[in-house]
Design a protein around this motif. Structure first.
Motif, PDB file in Angstrom:
ATOM      1  N   MET A 143     -17.725 -35.543   3.173  1.00 41.24           N
ATOM      2  CA  MET A 143     -18.045 -35.548   4.317  1.00 41.24           C
ATOM      3  C   MET A 143     -19.799 -35.856   4.154  1.00 41.24           C
ATOM      4  SD  MET A 143     -16.935 -33.015   7.369  1.00 41.24           S
ATOM      5  CE  MET A 143     -16.848 -33.728   8.967  1.00 41.24           C
ATOM      6  N   PHE A 184     -23.377 -35.498   6.990  1.00 43.49           N
ATOM      7  CA  PHE A 184     -23.730 -35.284   8.362  1.00 43.49           C
ATOM      8  C   PHE A 184     -25.136 -35.976   8.647  1.00 43.49           C
ATOM      9  CE2 PHE A 184     -21.288 -31.651   6.941  1.00 43.49           C
ATOM     10  CZ  PHE A 184     -20.602 -31.517   8.089  1.00 43.49           C
ATOM     11  N   GLN A 185     -25.437 -36.031  10.080  1.00 36.20           N
ATOM     12  CA  GLN A 185     -26.630 -36.505  10.319  1.00 36.20           C
ATOM     13  C   GLN A 185     -27.958 -35.820   9.500  1.00 36.20           C
ATOM     14  OE1 GLN A 185     -27.692 -36.574  14.534  1.00 36.20           O
ATOM     15  NE2 GLN A 185     -29.159 -37.780  14.162  1.00 36.20           N
ATOM     16  N   SER A 186     -28.172 -34.687   9.625  1.00 37.17           N
ATOM     17  CA  SER A 186     -29.274 -34.116   8.647  1.00 37.17           C
ATOM     18  C   SER A 186     -28.540 -34.034   7.307  1.00 37.17           C
ATOM     19  CB  SER A 186     -29.674 -32.924   9.197  1.00 37.17           C
ATOM     20  OG  SER A 186     -28.754 -31.630   9.023  1.00 37.17           O
ATOM     21  N   GLY A 244     -28.220 -31.920   4.916  1.00 38.16           N
ATOM     22  CA  GLY A 244     -27.686 -30.604   4.884  1.00 38.16           C
ATOM     23  C   GLY A 244     -27.631 -30.124   3.276  1.00 38.16           C
ATOM     24  N   LEU A 245     -28.749 -30.184   2.740  1.00 41.29           N
ATOM     25  CA  LEU A 245     -28.956 -30.020   1.269  1.00 41.29           C
ATOM     26  C   LEU A 245     -29.222 -28.523   1.234  1.00 41.29           C
ATOM     27  CD1 LEU A 245     -30.948 -32.962  -0.125  1.00 41.29           C
ATOM     28  CD2 LEU A 245     -28.411 -32.796  -0.283  1.00 41.29           C
ATOM     29  N   LEU A 246     -28.990 -27.831   0.288  1.00 41.47           N
ATOM     30  CA  LEU A 246     -29.078 -26.410  -0.072  1.00 41.47           C
ATOM     31  C   LEU A 246     -30.886 -26.684  -0.523  1.00 41.47           C
ATOM     32  CD1 LEU A 246     -25.961 -25.093  -1.571  1.00 41.47           C
ATOM     33  CD2 LEU A 246     -26.682 -25.428   0.946  1.00 41.47           C
ATOM     34  N   GLU A 247     -31.648 -25.895   0.222  1.00 40.92           N
ATOM     35  CA  GLU A 247     -33.198 -25.927  -0.104  1.00 40.92           C
ATOM     36  C   GLU A 247     -33.232 -25.536  -1.670  1.00 40.92           C
ATOM     37  OE1 GLU A 247     -35.485 -23.596   2.430  1.00 40.92           O
ATOM     38  OE2 GLU A 247     -34.250 -21.830   2.101  1.00 40.92           O
ATOM     39  N   ARG A 302     -31.566 -25.583  -4.399  1.00 40.52           N
ATOM     40  CA  ARG A 302     -30.984 -26.290  -5.360  1.00 40.52           C
ATOM     41  C   ARG A 302     -31.740 -27.565  -5.654  1.00 40.52           C
ATOM     42  NH1 ARG A 302     -25.103 -25.996  -6.874  1.00 40.52           N
ATOM     43  NH2 ARG A 302     -24.480 -23.616  -6.400  1.00 40.52           N
ATOM     44  N   ARG A 332     -23.378 -36.862  -3.104  1.00 40.05           N
ATOM     45  CA  ARG A 332     -22.785 -35.403  -3.169  1.00 40.05           C
ATOM     46  C   ARG A 332     -21.497 -35.590  -2.425  1.00 40.05           C
ATOM     47  NH1 ARG A 332     -25.071 -30.295   0.092  1.00 40.05           N
ATOM     48  NH2 ARG A 332     -24.801 -31.996   2.143  1.00 40.05           N
ATOM     49  N   SER A 336     -26.572 -22.631   8.373  1.00 40.49           N
ATOM     50  CA  SER A 336     -26.586 -23.475   9.646  1.00 40.49           C
ATOM     51  C   SER A 336     -24.829 -23.888   9.623  1.00 40.49           C
ATOM     52  CB  SER A 336     -27.158 -24.680   9.496  1.00 40.49           C
ATOM     53  OG  SER A 336     -26.871 -25.486   8.307  1.00 40.49           O
ATOM     54  N   GLU A 358     -23.652 -26.371   9.893  1.00 41.26           N
ATOM     55  CA  GLU A 358     -23.620 -27.501   9.136  1.00 41.26           C
ATOM     56  C   GLU A 358     -23.224 -27.090   7.674  1.00 41.26           C
ATOM     57  OE1 GLU A 358     -26.965 -30.533   8.738  1.00 41.26           O
ATOM     58  OE2 GLU A 358     -25.603 -31.189  10.395  1.00 41.26           O
ATOM     59  N   HIS A 359     -23.917 -26.136   6.890  1.00 43.85           N
ATOM     60  CA  HIS A 359     -23.704 -25.990   5.705  1.00 43.85           C
ATOM     61  C   HIS A 359     -22.232 -25.167   5.476  1.00 43.85           C
ATOM     62  CE1 HIS A 359     -28.175 -25.847   4.543  1.00 43.85           C
ATOM     63  NE2 HIS A 359     -27.726 -26.945   4.125  1.00 43.85           N
ATOM     64  N   LEU A 374     -19.620 -27.811   5.644  1.00 46.07           N
ATOM     65  CA  LEU A 374     -19.702 -28.643   4.329  1.00 46.07           C
ATOM     66  C   LEU A 374     -18.710 -27.791   3.478  1.00 46.07           C
ATOM     67  CD1 LEU A 374     -21.086 -31.256   3.101  1.00 46.07           C
ATOM     68  CD2 LEU A 374     -22.555 -29.231   2.061  1.00 46.07           C
ATOM     69  N   SER A 421     -15.264 -27.864   4.213  1.00 40.19           N
ATOM     70  CA  SER A 421     -14.711 -29.167   3.886  1.00 40.19           C
ATOM     71  C   SER A 421     -14.171 -29.493   2.464  1.00 40.19           C
ATOM     72  CB  SER A 421     -15.574 -30.578   4.463  1.00 40.19           C
ATOM     73  OG  SER A 421     -16.567 -30.907   3.316  1.00 40.19           O
ATOM     74  N   TYR A 422     -15.038 -28.756   1.517  1.00 36.57           N
ATOM     75  CA  TYR A 422     -14.652 -28.662   0.364  1.00 36.57           C
ATOM     76  C   TYR A 422     -13.489 -27.759   0.002  1.00 36.57           C
ATOM     77  CZ  TYR A 422     -19.114 -30.679  -0.244  1.00 36.57           C
ATOM     78  OH  TYR A 422     -20.146 -31.647  -0.423  1.00 36.57           O
ATOM     79  N   ILE A 476     -23.687 -19.749  -0.706  1.00 37.73           N
ATOM     80  CA  ILE A 476     -24.430 -20.308   0.432  1.00 37.73           C
ATOM     81  C   ILE A 476     -25.066 -19.021   1.081  1.00 37.73           C
ATOM     82  CG2 ILE A 476     -24.395 -21.145   2.646  1.00 37.73           C
ATOM     83  CD1 ILE A 476     -23.620 -23.309   1.020  1.00 37.73           C
ATOM     84  N   THR A 507     -36.965 -20.332  -7.014  1.00 36.53           N
ATOM     85  CA  THR A 507     -35.776 -20.990  -6.272  1.00 36.53           C
ATOM     86  C   THR A 507     -36.454 -22.152  -5.266  1.00 36.53           C
ATOM     87  OG1 THR A 507     -35.837 -18.957  -4.425  1.00 36.53           O
ATOM     88  CG2 THR A 507     -34.409 -19.031  -6.353  1.00 36.53           C
ATOM     89  N   GLY A 508     -37.659 -22.016  -4.880  1.00 41.10           N
ATOM     90  CA  GLY A 508     -37.974 -23.196  -4.119  1.00 41.10           C
ATOM     91  C   GLY A 508     -38.064 -22.502  -2.616  1.00 41.10           C
ATOM     92  N   GLN A 509     -37.843 -21.430  -2.440  1.00 40.37           N
ATOM     93  CA  GLN A 509     -37.676 -21.007  -0.897  1.00 40.37           C
ATOM     94  C   GLN A 509     -38.813 -20.598  -0.378  1.00 40.37           C
ATOM     95  OE1 GLN A 509     -34.212 -18.660  -2.270  1.00 40.37           O
ATOM     96  NE2 GLN A 509     -33.182 -19.142  -0.161  1.00 40.37           N
TER      97      GLN A 509
END
Ligand code: ADP
Ligand code: MG
Lengths: 258, 304, 287
Positions: free
Chosen positions: A83, A85-87, A89-92, A94, A150, B191, B193-194, B197, B200-201, B212, B298-300
């Motif tokens: 799947m 999506f529009q955005s 949706g990557l994990l920031e 990683r 992905r 979100s 969305e995450h 996702l 979906s896995y 997450i 971690t780049g946050q």
């Protein structure tokens, strides 16, 4: 072979409450292997809802829906589809490569296998040198390519994509369309692709499914199939072809209810 | 190691530290100027200025000269005894140990609570109000009672229960709160969305939590840890104060002692304030450093 | 029929949302009561809730003939807490507003405030006692005020300054005055920040007010009463004073919460009440 088969499917949100919404009404659709279905319709007509139903992310209200002959939930649990999506949706937190590895981790691949596959995917979406970059260091188009990598990483036979190129500029978008087609032909994937761009729908698809405003119904289906099975066709040629414009007009008329 | 530390102390951080030092210098100057002003007044004017003791009086008992305060650090209660600075130093270490235990215990409790509450809306709605109510109970004020619990029948523990452990437990009552609240916020921050996702896995709840929710809540947790570190030191000091004389050798005990004998040496009141201030800043700064290191890697983004 | 059923289930789930904290609370108190009955029948150190409450009610019943110690202490400590809270909020918000005038002021003062906020303010209590008088309430008020000031100032200043730069640019494009920008962009942005801080400091102020009473102030205060009861081994008394303090803290928290709800809700309270009424009766009035 039928990949997705939908009959008499309806979806109502918040049944019985003040905020009840009838999102989809009596949908019938069959998608066979290797097809590229473009879903188009006014915003709010239920395109994303349809995709999420197929993905087994939300339950159906009535009707029948099967994916690879299974219930959507079962298909999801067996990882039958990927799947996007529009955005992106990557994990920031990683890196690009670790983002692609995410579904593989969940499927229990070994570390070596994961890295090998993720690198292949990065090559495929032409981001080889960005393996160690974090999403914040990538442009919108690059992030979207990582997300597509992905979605493809575990070789799903079915791809569900919800306006994946919606946020991209026109040049990047066309480039991404070419790449997506190329990848899909190589991997022989079946695709259901939501978009609100008519040319995009026509260019990519074998069939364009046109939906009417809420409650979402299929108002017509336009056969496009500009490549007619020839995967080596020149994309620029197709974009300039008269048949392309004709189909665009046809979809537009279907959309505006002419 | 030194180089890494130097890199963490970027320009902005160095500027902030310099600003703070400048502020302290200004504060000392203002103190001295105010004192000089008060002493320049004659008696009649003085009565007018300090009416109703709204402003502190400027005599040496109320406001000892700064130099006297500083030199008090080097003195000791008895000739040849331990100097105040070394008393404060070992007191700070003692208090920091209590605070550290309180921080760890509170963070663990807070995290566990956050994970539980993030599982269901109903659980959150039912329990969260009580987590908030818990903070309106001045449990810290009844440390003496809790210390007594510690002495009652804890023989089943494999170690000997000490008073400072009771202080830590009390202080952890203040530290678990920010961790629980920010933890829930962080765990619920990904979100939809995450989450879709991951679904979906076909990912399980546990792997969604690990892959997450936990990573996404890191910036939130560090915000909480900064609050918790401060609260731990405050809790340890207050706990020591309210356990009174039996409280061991911590900063709180020293502050209490200095307050009790201030008539003899008002300078020592200031020693207590300075010692507590440095200890609080140390604990806070330590978490800020760890936060920078980890979130950099971690780049946050650091949440303020 | 089916409609009735779904309406009932909707009503039930709404009711459950509100009942959940109540049920959980009752459950906790019951467990506490029963557990202590079983393992600690002599009420050593930790009294049962029933005893604490009966002690509290017993004491409060003497309000009419002015012999209620807890009530008197609550008034003393409550006064200190509320005045300290009030001035802490006033100064905190005023300083935050001042700081928005200049970027340099903000970037200088905020880090200082953040640093001071990491210092255990309670340690200055003896100092204030020395300056302002050991038995005077003023030093206690000062401590509460300082404790309230810093979180309010830091958080509100953050809300006032961390605004969407596009919104500011838009306002500038209309040639809006600084005052206008403050009113229509900065303050609305800062309100949620302010209330977050308010909900944080409201319970803190009661704890601070009680703890400074260990150092001095009136002998007729919650802090003094707790110490006295504990030293007489009158534990249910000590706990009932604690409960009185926390009721005050809860009251303040709910005042803060209600103020937040009313200020941040676009619908004003009469409309909210109407909706609640419709939810309860399942009826919609008018259209
Ligand atoms: N989880 C949900 N709860 C309630 N209503 C929803 C939900 N998801 C979508 N809807 C509603 O269903 C309709 C279709 O939404 P969507 O599928 O997102 O439209 P599209 O993707 O075609 O723009 C919209 O009216 C939307 O408000
Ligand atoms: Mg959509």
């Amino acid at each position: 072979m039928e990949v997705v088969s939908i009959s008499n499917l309806s979806k109502i949100f918040n049944t019985g409450k003040d905020n009840e919404v009838e999102a989809l009404r009596e949908i019938d659709l069959t998608v066979t292997k290797g097809e590229f279905i473009a879903l188009i319709g006014p915003s709010g007509c239920g395109k994303s809802t349809m995709l999420r139903l197929i993905g087994g992310l939300i339950p159906i209200t009535s009707g029948e829906l099967s994916v690879n002959g299974k219930t959507p939930t079962k298909a999801r649990e067996e990882r039958d589809y990927g799947m996007a999506f529009q955005s992106a949706g990557l994990l920031e937190w990683r890196t690009a490569r670790k983002n692609i590895e995410l579904p593989l981790e969940l499927m229990g691949w070994s570390k070596a296998e994961r890295i090998k596959r993720a690198n292949e995917m990065l090559e495929l979406v032409q981001l080889g040198e960005f393996a160690r970059s974090r999403p914040a260091e990538l442009s919108g188009g690059m992030q979207q390519r990582v997300a597509i990598g992905r979605a493809l990483s575990f070789n799903p036979a079915l791809l569900l994509m919800d306006e994946p190129f919606g946020a991209l500029d026109e040049m990047t978008r066309e480039h991404m369309q070419d790449q997506l087609l190329d990848i899909c032909h190589k991997t022989e994937s079946t695709v259901i692709f939501v978009t609100h761009s008519i040319p995009e729908a026509v260019f990519l698809s074998t069939r364009v499914v046109v939906m009417s405003p809420r409650p979402g119904q299929i108002s017509s289906i336009v056969e496009t199939n500009l490549r007619a099975g020839d995967n080596t066709a020149d994309n620029t040629k197709i974009r300039n072809d008269e048949r392309f414009y004709k189909k665009v007009t046809e979809v537009r008329e279907a959309l505006y209810g002419k | 190691m030194g180089k890494k530390l130097f890199l963490l102390l970027n320009k902005a951080a160095v500027r902030r530290i310099l600003i703070f030092i400048a502020f302290l210098v200004l504060l000392a100057l203002a103190y001295t100027a105010y004192k000089a002003f008060g002493q320049a007044l004659d008696d009649r004017q003085r009565d007018w200025w300090f009416i109703g003791s709204f402003f502190p009086r400027t005599d040496d008992r109320n406001m000892p000269p700064i130099l006297d305060i500083l030199s008090e650090f080097g003195k000791s209660p008895r000739i040849g005894g331990e100097t105040y600075i070394s008393q404060l130093f070992s007191g700070a270490l003692f208090t920091l140990r209590e605070a550290f235990v309180a921080f760890v215990v509170g963070s663990i409790v807070g995290l566990v609570l956050a994970v539980l509450l993030a599982q269901s809306k109903l659980a959150e709605r039912g329990v969260m109000p009580w987590v908030i109510v818990s903070q309106t109970i001045p449990l810290i004020a009844i440390t003496p009672l809790v210390v007594l619990w510690g002495q009652a029948n804890l023989d089943f523990l494999p170690w000997e229960w000490k008073t400072w452990m009771s202080v830590s437990v009390i202080a952890s009552y203040l530290t678990f709160f920010p961790v629980a609240v920010n933890g829930v916020r962080g765990l619920l921050s990904p979100s939809s969305e995450h989450l879709e996702l991951m679904q979906s896995y076909g990912a399980s709840r546990v792997s969604i939590l690990w892959k997450i929710r936990f990573p996404a809540s890191l910036p939130f947790l560090f915000t909480a840890f900064k609050l918790a570190a401060t609260a731990a030191v405050v809790g340890a000091i207050v706990g020591e104060i309210s356990t009174g004389v039996s409280g061991g050798q911590g900063l709180g005990k020293l502050i209490f002692e200095f307050a009790r004998t201030y008539a003899a040496a008002p300078e020592r009141l200031y020693l207590g304030v300075i010692g507590a201030g440095i200890t609080g800043l140390f604990a806070f700064g330590l978490i800020v450093l760890v936060e920078k290191t980890i979130l950099n890697s971690t780049g946050q983004q650091i949440r303020e | 029929m089916g409609n009735e059923l779904t309406r009932f289930s909707t009503w039930l789930s709404t009711a459950l949302k509100w009942l959940a904290p109540l049920i959980f609370g009752v459950l906790m108190v019951t467990v506490w009561e029963v557990l202590l009955l079983v393992i600690n029948p002599e009420n050593f150190l930790l009294p049962r809730p029933s005893e604490i409450f009966s002690e509290l009610i017993d004491d409060l019943s003497k309000i009419s003939d002015d012999r209620s110690k807890i009530w008197a202490a609550t008034k003393t400590t409550g006064f200190i807490m509320i005045t300290g809270l009030f001035w802490g909020i006033v100064w905190g918000v005023a300083t935050a507003l001042l700081v928005t005038l200049s970027r340099a002021a903000n970037e200088t003062l905020t880090p200082i405030a953040v640093a001071i906020n990491a210092i255990p303010i309670i340690a200055v209590a003896p100092l204030f006692n020395n300056w302002l008088g050991l038995t005077s309430p003023r030093s206690n008020q000062m401590v509460v005020m300082m404790l309230v000031f810093f979180p309010i100032f830091i958080t509100t200043a953050r809300g006032l300054t961390q605004v969407d730069s596009q919104q500011i640019e838009l306002m500038n494009s209309y040639a809006a005055s600084k005052w206008k920008i403050l009113r229509s962009v900065r303050i609305p942005n800062a309100l949620p920040f302010f209330f977050t801080a308010l909900k944080l400091v409201a319970p803190l102020s009661i704890i601070a007010a009680i703890v400074v009473e260990y150092f001095g102030g009136s002998q007729n205060s919650l802090g003094a009463l707790i110490t006295a009861s504990a030293s007489f081994a009158d534990y249910s008394k000590a706990w009932s004073v604690v409960v009185a303090g926390s009721i005050m803290g809860m009251g303040l928290y709910f005042v803060a919460l209600t103020a937040e709800k009313i200020t941040l809700a676009r619908d004003r309270s009469p409309r909210l009440l109407l909706i609640a009424w419709q939810k309860i009766t399942g009826r919609t009035t008018g259209a």
